[in-house]
Write an enzyme that holds these catalytic residues in place. Structure first.
Site, PDB file in Angstrom:
ATOM      1  N   LYS A   1       0.874  -1.198   0.012  1.00  0.00           N
ATOM      2  CA  LYS A   1      -0.048  -0.335   0.045  1.00  0.00           C
ATOM      3  C   LYS A   1       0.808   1.217   0.098  1.00  0.00           C
ATOM      4  O   LYS A   1       0.670   2.282  -0.748  1.00  0.00           O
ATOM      5  CB  LYS A   1      -0.813  -0.039   1.127  1.00  0.00           C
ATOM      6  CG  LYS A   1      -1.714   1.430   1.718  1.00  0.00           C
ATOM      7  CD  LYS A   1      -2.431   1.438   2.809  1.00  0.00           C
ATOM      8  CE  LYS A   1      -1.658   1.777   4.025  1.00  0.00           C
ATOM      9  NZ  LYS A   1      -1.562   3.040   4.562  1.00  0.00           N
ATOM     10  N   ASN A   2       1.898   1.354   0.967  1.00  0.00           N
ATOM     11  CA  ASN A   2       2.732   2.519   1.077  1.00  0.00           C
ATOM     12  C   ASN A   2       3.662   2.686  -0.142  1.00  0.00           C
ATOM     13  O   ASN A   2       4.098   3.790  -0.168  1.00  0.00           O
ATOM     14  CB  ASN A   2       3.351   2.430   2.381  1.00  0.00           C
ATOM     15  CG  ASN A   2       2.204   2.797   3.611  1.00  0.00           C
ATOM     16  OD1 ASN A   2       1.190   2.728   3.241  1.00  0.00           O
ATOM     17  ND2 ASN A   2       2.768   2.495   4.888  1.00  0.00           N
TER      18      ASN A   2
ATOM     19  N   CYS B   1      -4.965  12.396  12.390  1.00  0.00           N
ATOM     20  CA  CYS B   1      -5.567  11.101  12.349  1.00  0.00           C
ATOM     21  C   CYS B   1      -5.330  10.428  13.715  1.00  0.00           C
ATOM     22  O   CYS B   1      -4.917  11.168  14.629  1.00  0.00           O
ATOM     23  CB  CYS B   1      -5.209  10.010  11.228  1.00  0.00           C
ATOM     24  SG  CYS B   1      -3.502   9.641  11.372  1.00  0.00           S
TER      25      CYS B   1
ATOM     26  N   ARG C   1       0.180  14.803  12.448  1.00  0.00           N
ATOM     27  CA  ARG C   1       0.625  14.531  11.366  1.00  0.00           C
ATOM     28  C   ARG C   1       0.505  16.108  10.443  1.00  0.00           C
ATOM     29  O   ARG C   1       0.199  16.211   9.325  1.00  0.00           O
ATOM     30  CB  ARG C   1      -0.118  13.494  10.423  1.00  0.00           C
ATOM     31  CG  ARG C   1      -0.168  12.316  11.456  1.00  0.00           C
ATOM     32  CD  ARG C   1      -0.659  11.087  10.978  1.00  0.00           C
ATOM     33  NE  ARG C   1       0.287  10.634   9.728  1.00  0.00           N
ATOM     34  CZ  ARG C   1      -0.178   9.493   9.085  1.00  0.00           C
ATOM     35  NH1 ARG C   1      -1.356   8.923   9.287  1.00  0.00           N
ATOM     36  NH2 ARG C   1       0.855   9.071   8.027  1.00  0.00           N
ATOM     37  N   PRO C   2       1.649  16.785  10.727  1.00  0.00           N
ATOM     38  CA  PRO C   2       1.758  17.989  10.088  1.00  0.00           C
ATOM     39  C   PRO C   2       2.362  17.929   8.714  1.00  0.00           C
ATOM     40  O   PRO C   2       2.929  16.804   8.275  1.00  0.00           O
ATOM     41  CB  PRO C   2       2.663  18.783  11.028  1.00  0.00           C
ATOM     42  CG  PRO C   2       3.324  17.750  11.803  1.00  0.00           C
ATOM     43  CD  PRO C   2       2.406  16.855  12.013  1.00  0.00           C
TER      44      PRO C   2
ATOM     45  N   ASP D   1       4.466  20.657   7.388  1.00  0.00           N
ATOM     46  CA  ASP D   1       5.385  21.601   7.068  1.00  0.00           C
ATOM     47  C   ASP D   1       6.689  21.375   6.609  1.00  0.00           C
ATOM     48  O   ASP D   1       7.131  22.161   5.734  1.00  0.00           O
ATOM     49  CB  ASP D   1       5.763  21.992   8.457  1.00  0.00           C
ATOM     50  CG  ASP D   1       6.371  20.991   9.428  1.00  0.00           C
ATOM     51  OD1 ASP D   1       5.878  19.770   9.870  1.00  0.00           O
ATOM     52  OD2 ASP D   1       7.414  21.284  10.079  1.00  0.00           O
ATOM     53  N   LEU D   2       7.201  19.998   6.612  1.00  0.00           N
ATOM     54  CA  LEU D   2       8.352  19.721   5.692  1.00  0.00           C
ATOM     55  C   LEU D   2       8.097  19.623   4.460  1.00  0.00           C
ATOM     56  O   LEU D   2       9.031  19.998   3.576  1.00  0.00           O
ATOM     57  CB  LEU D   2       8.898  18.361   6.502  1.00  0.00           C
ATOM     58  CG  LEU D   2       9.423  18.290   7.721  1.00  0.00           C
ATOM     59  CD1 LEU D   2       9.790  16.764   8.287  1.00  0.00           C
ATOM     60  CD2 LEU D   2      10.332  19.385   7.953  1.00  0.00           C
TER      61      LEU D   2
ATOM     62  N   ASP E   1       4.832   0.897  12.058  1.00  0.00           N
ATOM     63  CA  ASP E   1       3.571   0.259  11.827  1.00  0.00           C
ATOM     64  C   ASP E   1       3.575  -1.248  12.291  1.00  0.00           C
ATOM     65  O   ASP E   1       2.448  -1.950  12.145  1.00  0.00           O
ATOM     66  CB  ASP E   1       3.429   0.354  10.085  1.00  0.00           C
ATOM     67  CG  ASP E   1       3.243   1.780   9.614  1.00  0.00           C
ATOM     68  OD1 ASP E   1       3.504   1.879   8.245  1.00  0.00           O
ATOM     69  OD2 ASP E   1       3.190   2.359  10.369  1.00  0.00           O
TER      70      ASP E   1
ATOM     71  N   ARG F   1      -8.171  -0.711   5.057  1.00  0.00           N
ATOM     72  CA  ARG F   1      -7.470   0.507   4.481  1.00  0.00           C
ATOM     73  C   ARG F   1      -5.999  -0.038   3.918  1.00  0.00           C
ATOM     74  O   ARG F   1      -5.326   0.305   3.407  1.00  0.00           O
ATOM     75  CB  ARG F   1      -7.430   1.507   5.495  1.00  0.00           C
ATOM     76  CG  ARG F   1      -8.633   2.242   5.709  1.00  0.00           C
ATOM     77  CD  ARG F   1      -8.349   3.530   6.594  1.00  0.00           C
ATOM     78  NE  ARG F   1      -7.386   4.268   5.901  1.00  0.00           N
ATOM     79  CZ  ARG F   1      -6.892   5.493   6.092  1.00  0.00           C
ATOM     80  NH1 ARG F   1      -7.259   5.932   7.341  1.00  0.00           N
ATOM     81  NH2 ARG F   1      -6.428   6.244   5.730  1.00  0.00           N
TER      82      ARG F   1
HETATM   83  C1  EPZ Z   1       4.103   7.119   6.069  1.00  0.00           C
HETATM   84  O1  EPZ Z   1       3.424   7.921   6.683  1.00  0.00           O
HETATM   85  C2  EPZ Z   1       3.321   5.764   6.140  1.00  0.00           C
HETATM   86  N1  EPZ Z   1       1.910   6.193   5.219  1.00  0.00           N
HETATM   87  C3  EPZ Z   1       2.799   5.433   7.452  1.00  0.00           C
HETATM   88  O2  EPZ Z   1       2.053   4.333   7.406  1.00  0.00           O
HETATM   89  C4  EPZ Z   1       4.033   5.231   8.296  1.00  0.00           C
HETATM   90  O3  EPZ Z   1       3.797   5.155   9.721  1.00  0.00           O
HETATM   91  C5  EPZ Z   1       5.168   6.521   8.282  1.00  0.00           C
HETATM   92  O4  EPZ Z   1       5.150   6.817   6.959  1.00  0.00           O
HETATM   93  C6  EPZ Z   1       6.231   6.004   9.192  1.00  0.00           C
HETATM   94  O5  EPZ Z   1       6.865   5.152   8.592  1.00  0.00           O
HETATM   95  C7  EPZ Z   1       2.437   6.091   3.886  1.00  0.00           C
HETATM   96  O6  EPZ Z   1       3.423   5.895   3.355  1.00  0.00           O
HETATM   97  C8  EPZ Z   1       1.035   6.220   3.230  1.00  0.00           C
HETATM   98  P1  EPZ Z   1       6.266  10.703   7.937  1.00  0.00           P
HETATM   99  P2  EPZ Z   1       3.989   9.508   6.640  1.00  0.00           P
HETATM  100  O7  EPZ Z   1       6.110  11.989   7.390  1.00  0.00           O
HETATM  101  O8  EPZ Z   1       4.663   9.955   5.418  1.00  0.00           O
HETATM  102  C9  EPZ Z   1       6.192  14.031  11.193  1.00  0.00           C
HETATM  103  C10 EPZ Z   1       0.264   2.923   7.850  1.00  0.00           C
HETATM  104  O9  EPZ Z   1       0.001   2.493   8.886  1.00  0.00           O
HETATM  105  N2  EPZ Z   1       6.339  15.110  10.167  1.00  0.00           N
HETATM  106  O10 EPZ Z   1       7.515   9.902   8.030  1.00  0.00           O
HETATM  107  O11 EPZ Z   1       2.797  10.599   7.048  1.00  0.00           O
HETATM  108  C11 EPZ Z   1       4.904  13.260  11.400  1.00  0.00           C
HETATM  109  O12 EPZ Z   1       3.970  13.990  12.330  1.00  0.00           O
HETATM  110  C12 EPZ Z   1       0.792   4.331   7.863  1.00  0.00           C
HETATM  111  O13 EPZ Z   1       0.402   2.528   6.598  1.00  0.00           O
HETATM  112  C13 EPZ Z   1       6.392  16.364  10.428  1.00  0.00           C
HETATM  113  O14 EPZ Z   1       6.658  16.722  11.545  1.00  0.00           O
HETATM  114  O15 EPZ Z   1       5.040   9.520   7.655  1.00  0.00           O
HETATM  115  C14 EPZ Z   1       5.391  12.083  12.182  1.00  0.00           C
HETATM  116  O16 EPZ Z   1       5.612  12.328  13.590  1.00  0.00           O
HETATM  117  C15 EPZ Z   1       0.364   5.289   9.286  1.00  0.00           C
HETATM  118  N3  EPZ Z   1       6.369  17.044   9.331  1.00  0.00           N
HETATM  119  C16 EPZ Z   1       6.763  11.685  11.590  1.00  0.00           C
HETATM  120  O17 EPZ Z   1       7.312  13.007  11.061  1.00  0.00           O
HETATM  121  C17 EPZ Z   1       5.883  16.958   8.147  1.00  0.00           C
HETATM  122  O18 EPZ Z   1       6.054  17.594   7.204  1.00  0.00           O
HETATM  123  C18 EPZ Z   1       6.912  10.688  10.396  1.00  0.00           C
HETATM  124  O19 EPZ Z   1       5.964  10.859   9.545  1.00  0.00           O
HETATM  125  C19 EPZ Z   1       5.869  15.559   7.996  1.00  0.00           C
HETATM  126  C20 EPZ Z   1       5.859  14.447   8.872  1.00  0.00           C
END
Ligand code: EPZ
Length: 429
Positions: free
Chosen positions: A22-23, A116, A121-122, A124-125, A305, A397
């Protein structure tokens, strides 16, 4: 509303093929809007989130056809870059469309993705990186509008190795003018998968899968064909299902290197894990031992995950395990549901202390997100008596035919649908 009814105590045995990731598929389905012609993507899992992504592509005007496991996307008829709010709200991964639509069409409008159940889940990056690439970003009335006649290559350093931000910015950079460097990039296998797809379409990318990615912008992308890699989180979940039921299961279509962290921790718990080519075998005969330290971290660390599914396993291991969740600020909502099944767990902010018990007892529990839902189903497989798992749409999902796969491996599990007050019917497999 549908629910799963699980009679615990059955050992899982046999072999199962793991479906596509999925991811990996979600950003790939977004990326293909940048191509001039159609792209064929194979082994796309049949999941609710994938369905939403395909609906979003159709709403933009792309021609999307789906066979059982393949998807063909022809983006040549896209006529708008406004992502419909109601679809955006269904799935926050629609954020992946920002980079590609901005790169290909110079504009994109999305509604701000909500948080969620696992955190705020900001993004900003994502936004900071797009600005560095030359995008003008306007946030108003709950929408984000980005404009950039032509993106320009830049050097970006991510404060955190965000998976989504790395993917979004890598996609945006592919059609930007000049070279882009993404420092402190995420190293998850899905990043490498996305880079492989983009390269297949004509992009020039180096270092994907490492912490520094270099992208040389190209004027356009052509169509292509791509096979989605196996879902490492589904594989890890099924490995834990075999372990928690004292089973013996063989999984096909897995990538061993993606599963090092969970394999290491399963072995520490006394589970036999052996791998050969794209097959992994999991067998547990004796008692489970508690694992003293599990800490989620960016890849190649232990994947967040699989934190909830592994916690279910530790609730019936001998001794005290300690699990720290360092990625998301609110990813322990399965704890209270496991406690309803008799688990002994204490939480101190982002660390859980689990004192294993001989066995859990079935109860009525509720899924709060897809991985917590899977974790509760695993606990039900090992519990004494009947477990009713509510809000099973969360599981749909991320897991294709979850209960069907478990039943094929010997579990006593069925999906029922409420058709009236206290009237339920079993949903045929
Ligand atoms: C991806 O989410 C996955 N989803 C998530 O899987 C997975 O848990 C996560 O990566 C971590 O491995 C998909 O690939 C569709 P991140 P993503 O950006 O991209 C913070 C599942 O169960 N952050 O690496 O949203 C954020 O708040 C899902 O399949 C910022 O602060 O994860 C979090 O604390 C759940 N600012 C951390 O980084 C930003 O702009 C990791 O988030 C972006 C993220």
């Amino acid at each position: 509303m549908e629910r799963l009814v699980i009679e615990g105590g059955k050992r899982l045995t046999g072999s199962m093929r793991v479906h596509g990731s999925k991811n990996a598929a979600l950003p790939i389905l977004a990326a293909v809007v940048m191509a001039k012609e159609e792209t064929v993507i194979r082994d796309v899992p049949n999941l609710d989130d994938i369905g939403v992504m395909l609906d979003i592509l159709r709403s933009l005007g792309a021609r999307v056809t789906r066979t059982k496991s393949d998807v063909v996307v022809d983006p040549s008829s896209i006529y708008t870059t406004d992502v419909p709010e109601y679809l955006m709200r269904l799935m926050r991964s629609s954020i992946f469309l920002m980079g590609p639509l901005l790169a290909r069409f110079g504009t994109v409008r999305i509604s701000k993705p909500g948080g969620c159940s696992i955190g705020t889940r900001p993004i900003d990056l994502h936004l900071k990186g797009l600005e560095l690439l030359g995008a003008e970003i306007i946030e108003r009335h709950g929408f984000i509008e980005c404009r950039a006649p032509r993106l320009r290559g830049a050097t970006i350093f991510l404060d955190f190795p965000s998976v989504g931000a790395t993917e979004n910015l890598m996609m945006a950079a592919v059609l930007a003018e000049g070279e882009t460097i993404i420092g402190n990039a995420a190293r998850e296998p899905e990043i490498r998968d996305l880079a492989t797809l983009l390269t297949e379409l004509g992009a020039k990318i180096r270092g994907a899968g490492d912490d520094t990615i270099v992208i040389e912008g190209v004027p356009e992308l052509h169509g292509g064909i791509y096979q989605v890699s196996p879902d490492r989180i589904v594989a890890g979940t099924l490995m834990i299902a075999a372990a928690i039921t004292q089973g013996h299961v063989q999984l096909h279509n897995v990538r061993l290197n993606d599963l090092t962290a969970v394999t290491t921790k399963l072995r520490e718990a006394g589970v036999q894990v052996t791998g050969l080519h794209d097959i992994i075998e999991v067998k547990r005969t004796g008692a489970l031992s508690a694992v003293e330290r599990i800490q989620t971290a960016p890849h190649p660390g232990f994947p967040t995950d699989l934190q909830a599914p592994f916690m279910s396993l530790m609730t019936v291991a001998q001794g005290v395990s300690v699990i720290s969740e360092t990625i998301f600020e609110d990813r322990f909502q399965h704890v209270s549901e496991l406690q309803r099944m008799g688990a002994s767990i204490k939480v101190d902010i982002r660390t859980a202390f689990i004192r294993g018990k001989k066995e859990l007892t079935g109860a009525v529990v509720e899924a709060t997100d897809l991985r917590a839902g899977a974790a509760l189903a695993l606990a039900g497989l090992a519990a004494e008596g009947t477990t009713i798992l509510e809000r099973v749409h969360h599981i749909d999902r991320g897991y294709e035919g979850f209960e069907i796969q478990l039943r094929e491996l010997g579990a006593n599990i069925r999906r029922v649908r409420e058709i009236g007050k206290d009237v339920h019917v079993t949903v045929d497999a």
